[in-house]
Design a protein around this motif. Structure first.
Motif, PDB file in Angstrom:
ATOM      1  N   VAL A  77       0.905  -1.065  -0.003  1.00  0.00           N
ATOM      2  CA  VAL A  77      -0.051  -0.071  -0.147  1.00  0.00           C
ATOM      3  C   VAL A  77       0.984   1.268  -0.085  1.00  0.00           C
ATOM      4  O   VAL A  77       1.828   1.219   0.719  1.00  0.00           O
ATOM      5  CB  VAL A  77      -0.913   0.089   1.121  1.00  0.00           C
ATOM      6  CG1 VAL A  77      -1.906   1.414   1.200  1.00  0.00           C
ATOM      7  CG2 VAL A  77      -1.736  -1.311   1.370  1.00  0.00           C
ATOM      8  N   GLU A  78       0.597   2.148  -0.908  1.00  0.00           N
ATOM      9  CA  GLU A  78       1.362   3.246  -1.103  1.00  0.00           C
ATOM     10  C   GLU A  78       0.546   4.509  -0.891  1.00  0.00           C
ATOM     11  O   GLU A  78      -0.549   4.574  -1.153  1.00  0.00           O
ATOM     12  CB  GLU A  78       2.424   3.475  -2.273  1.00  0.00           C
ATOM     13  CG  GLU A  78       1.343   3.512  -3.449  1.00  0.00           C
ATOM     14  CD  GLU A  78       1.250   4.652  -4.038  1.00  0.00           C
ATOM     15  OE1 GLU A  78       1.838   5.734  -3.620  1.00  0.00           O
ATOM     16  OE2 GLU A  78       0.084   5.002  -4.929  1.00  0.00           O
ATOM     17  N   GLY A  79       1.229   5.638  -0.056  1.00  0.00           N
ATOM     18  CA  GLY A  79       0.595   6.820   0.155  1.00  0.00           C
ATOM     19  C   GLY A  79       1.377   7.616   1.307  1.00  0.00           C
ATOM     20  O   GLY A  79       2.203   6.907   1.942  1.00  0.00           O
ATOM     21  N   ARG A  80       1.073   8.760   1.322  1.00  0.00           N
ATOM     22  CA  ARG A  80       1.828   9.606   2.308  1.00  0.00           C
ATOM     23  C   ARG A  80       1.702   9.469   3.820  1.00  0.00           C
ATOM     24  O   ARG A  80       2.532   9.889   4.280  1.00  0.00           O
ATOM     25  CB  ARG A  80       1.494  11.191   1.887  1.00  0.00           C
ATOM     26  CG  ARG A  80       2.207  11.471   0.352  1.00  0.00           C
ATOM     27  CD  ARG A  80       1.957  12.769   0.351  1.00  0.00           C
ATOM     28  NE  ARG A  80       2.817  13.025  -1.041  1.00  0.00           N
ATOM     29  CZ  ARG A  80       3.258  14.271  -1.336  1.00  0.00           C
ATOM     30  NH1 ARG A  80       2.925  15.304  -0.829  1.00  0.00           N
ATOM     31  NH2 ARG A  80       3.907  14.350  -2.556  1.00  0.00           N
ATOM     32  N   ASP A  81       0.460   8.936   4.120  1.00  0.00           N
ATOM     33  CA  ASP A  81       0.503   8.461   5.515  1.00  0.00           C
ATOM     34  C   ASP A  81      -0.024   7.253   5.862  1.00  0.00           C
ATOM     35  O   ASP A  81      -0.539   6.874   6.959  1.00  0.00           O
ATOM     36  CB  ASP A  81      -0.682   9.593   6.064  1.00  0.00           C
ATOM     37  CG  ASP A  81      -1.900   9.540   5.532  1.00  0.00           C
ATOM     38  OD1 ASP A  81      -2.309   8.567   4.778  1.00  0.00           O
ATOM     39  OD2 ASP A  81      -2.836  10.101   5.763  1.00  0.00           O
ATOM     40  N   ILE A  82       0.598   6.217   5.080  1.00  0.00           N
ATOM     41  CA  ILE A  82      -0.145   4.840   5.081  1.00  0.00           C
ATOM     42  C   ILE A  82       0.911   4.260   6.404  1.00  0.00           C
ATOM     43  O   ILE A  82       0.086   3.660   7.500  1.00  0.00           O
ATOM     44  CB  ILE A  82       0.519   3.954   4.042  1.00  0.00           C
ATOM     45  CG1 ILE A  82      -0.214   4.564   2.881  1.00  0.00           C
ATOM     46  CG2 ILE A  82       0.336   2.339   4.452  1.00  0.00           C
ATOM     47  CD1 ILE A  82      -1.762   4.316   2.727  1.00  0.00           C
ATOM     48  N   THR A  83       1.823   4.589   6.875  1.00  0.00           N
ATOM     49  CA  THR A  83       2.737   4.021   7.768  1.00  0.00           C
ATOM     50  C   THR A  83       2.404   4.656   9.219  1.00  0.00           C
ATOM     51  O   THR A  83       2.646   3.794  10.426  1.00  0.00           O
ATOM     52  CB  THR A  83       4.259   4.136   7.663  1.00  0.00           C
ATOM     53  OG1 THR A  83       4.535   5.405   7.657  1.00  0.00           O
ATOM     54  CG2 THR A  83       4.868   3.533   6.247  1.00  0.00           C
ATOM     55  N   THR A  84       1.673   5.859   9.136  1.00  0.00           N
ATOM     56  CA  THR A  84       1.252   6.621  10.475  1.00  0.00           C
ATOM     57  C   THR A  84      -0.036   6.508  10.868  1.00  0.00           C
ATOM     58  O   THR A  84      -0.403   6.602  11.883  1.00  0.00           O
ATOM     59  CB  THR A  84       2.121   7.850  10.418  1.00  0.00           C
ATOM     60  OG1 THR A  84       1.555   8.302   9.241  1.00  0.00           O
ATOM     61  CG2 THR A  84       3.482   7.830  10.368  1.00  0.00           C
ATOM     62  N   VAL A  85      -0.920   6.643   9.990  1.00  0.00           N
ATOM     63  CA  VAL A  85      -2.312   6.834   9.804  1.00  0.00           C
ATOM     64  C   VAL A  85      -3.149   5.516   9.592  1.00  0.00           C
ATOM     65  O   VAL A  85      -3.908   4.915  10.252  1.00  0.00           O
ATOM     66  CB  VAL A  85      -2.804   8.090   9.073  1.00  0.00           C
ATOM     67  CG1 VAL A  85      -4.401   8.161   9.476  1.00  0.00           C
ATOM     68  CG2 VAL A  85      -2.097   9.540   9.667  1.00  0.00           C
ATOM     69  N   VAL A  86      -3.033   5.155   8.185  1.00  0.00           N
ATOM     70  CA  VAL A  86      -3.903   4.167   7.543  1.00  0.00           C
ATOM     71  C   VAL A  86      -3.620   2.868   8.335  1.00  0.00           C
ATOM     72  O   VAL A  86      -4.395   1.905   8.594  1.00  0.00           O
ATOM     73  CB  VAL A  86      -3.663   4.215   5.928  1.00  0.00           C
ATOM     74  CG1 VAL A  86      -4.415   3.002   5.423  1.00  0.00           C
ATOM     75  CG2 VAL A  86      -4.177   5.364   5.619  1.00  0.00           C
ATOM     76  N   ALA A  87      -2.347   2.593   8.102  1.00  0.00           N
ATOM     77  CA  ALA A  87      -1.698   0.946   8.797  1.00  0.00           C
ATOM     78  C   ALA A  87      -0.655   1.224   9.822  1.00  0.00           C
ATOM     79  O   ALA A  87       0.305   0.643   9.487  1.00  0.00           O
ATOM     80  CB  ALA A  87      -1.496   0.343   7.313  1.00  0.00           C
ATOM     81  N   PRO A  88      -0.889   1.827  10.682  1.00  0.00           N
ATOM     82  CA  PRO A  88       0.372   2.007  11.711  1.00  0.00           C
ATOM     83  C   PRO A  88       0.885   0.702  12.378  1.00  0.00           C
ATOM     84  O   PRO A  88       2.062   0.743  12.872  1.00  0.00           O
ATOM     85  CB  PRO A  88      -0.248   3.188  12.739  1.00  0.00           C
ATOM     86  CG  PRO A  88      -1.581   2.804  12.866  1.00  0.00           C
ATOM     87  CD  PRO A  88      -1.744   2.400  11.436  1.00  0.00           C
ATOM     88  N   HIS A  89       0.049  -0.386  12.174  1.00  0.00           N
ATOM     89  CA  HIS A  89       0.472  -1.658  12.829  1.00  0.00           C
ATOM     90  C   HIS A  89       0.910  -2.703  11.740  1.00  0.00           C
ATOM     91  O   HIS A  89       0.854  -3.995  12.200  1.00  0.00           O
ATOM     92  CB  HIS A  89      -0.703  -2.220  13.730  1.00  0.00           C
ATOM     93  CG  HIS A  89      -1.177  -1.180  14.700  1.00  0.00           C
ATOM     94  ND1 HIS A  89      -0.188  -0.868  15.827  1.00  0.00           N
ATOM     95  CD2 HIS A  89      -2.340  -0.566  14.842  1.00  0.00           C
ATOM     96  CE1 HIS A  89      -0.928   0.141  16.500  1.00  0.00           C
ATOM     97  NE2 HIS A  89      -2.074   0.353  15.945  1.00  0.00           N
ATOM     98  N   ALA A  90       1.091  -2.465  10.866  1.00  0.00           N
ATOM     99  CA  ALA A  90       1.588  -3.282   9.735  1.00  0.00           C
ATOM    100  C   ALA A  90       2.827  -3.902   9.780  1.00  0.00           C
ATOM    101  O   ALA A  90       3.929  -3.419  10.679  1.00  0.00           O
ATOM    102  CB  ALA A  90       1.504  -2.449   8.379  1.00  0.00           C
TER     103      ALA A  90
END
Length: 182
Positions: A77-90
């Motif tokens: 998944v790519e996007g500007r806030d994926i790692t912090t907002v969308v999927a922070p527990h990936a």
């Protein structure tokens, strides 16, 4: 785009389909293929107006999470806030960066040379400035590995990303070449 309530309503009612198959990449709105159109300058110029409308952001984040949940670990998944907002527990979270020069060059290639340097700068750097009012997408959060792809080609970037995934999944130290693209 100036009417926040209308943007929010549009985000909630948008008949959006996004492929999750590497064999068939598409983005469709109301059954119409917009895969190439979403990269056009006019659309890029409008992205921040939607991304900075909080109600629309909430809905789009909900849709992204729903898509991720449906496909579990089988997607990038790519996007500007994926790692912090969308999927922070990936399981694997990676911030892919590149110098402004590399990003401008790549965007120019992606648009087939149809934009001059000033137009490219408007698309890339001005969008960065607008989006940075909502999310910090240039600094990796705790637990996020940074991959600087400035000096890498596509294949090199993919290999470095795969190395990071392998390293994180196997709980090994991340090799410097993967982190810095050396």
């Amino acid at each position: 785009l100036d009417d926040g309530a209308a943007v929010e309503t549009a985000a909630e009612t948008l008949p959006l389909e996004i492929s999750t198959s590497p064999q068939e990449e598409y983005v469709r709105v109301g059954g119409h293929d917009v895969t190439l159109a979403i990269r056009e300058p006019a659309i890029s110029a409008a992205v921040s107006a939607v991304a900075t409308t909080l109600g629309a952001r909430t809905e789009l984040i909900r849709r992204q999470r729903e898509l991720i949940e449906k496909h579990h670990r089988r997607m990038v998944v790519e996007g500007r806030d994926i790692t912090t907002v969308v999927a922070p527990h990936a399981e694997v979270r990676m911030l892919l960066t590149a110098s402004e020069e590399a990003r401008l060059r790549r965007r120019g290639i992606q648009l087939g040379g149809s934009q001059n340097a000033e137009q490219l700068a408007a698309q890339v750097t001005h969008r960065d400035a607008k989006d940075s009012t909502v999310v910090n997408f240039t600094t990796a959060a705790d637990g996020v590995v940074t991959l600087d792809s400035s000096e890498l080609d596509f294949d090199g970037t993919v290999q470095a990303a795969l190395d990071i995934v392998d390293t994180v999944v196997n709980h090994s130290p991340v090799p410097l070449r993967a982190v810095h693209g050396d």
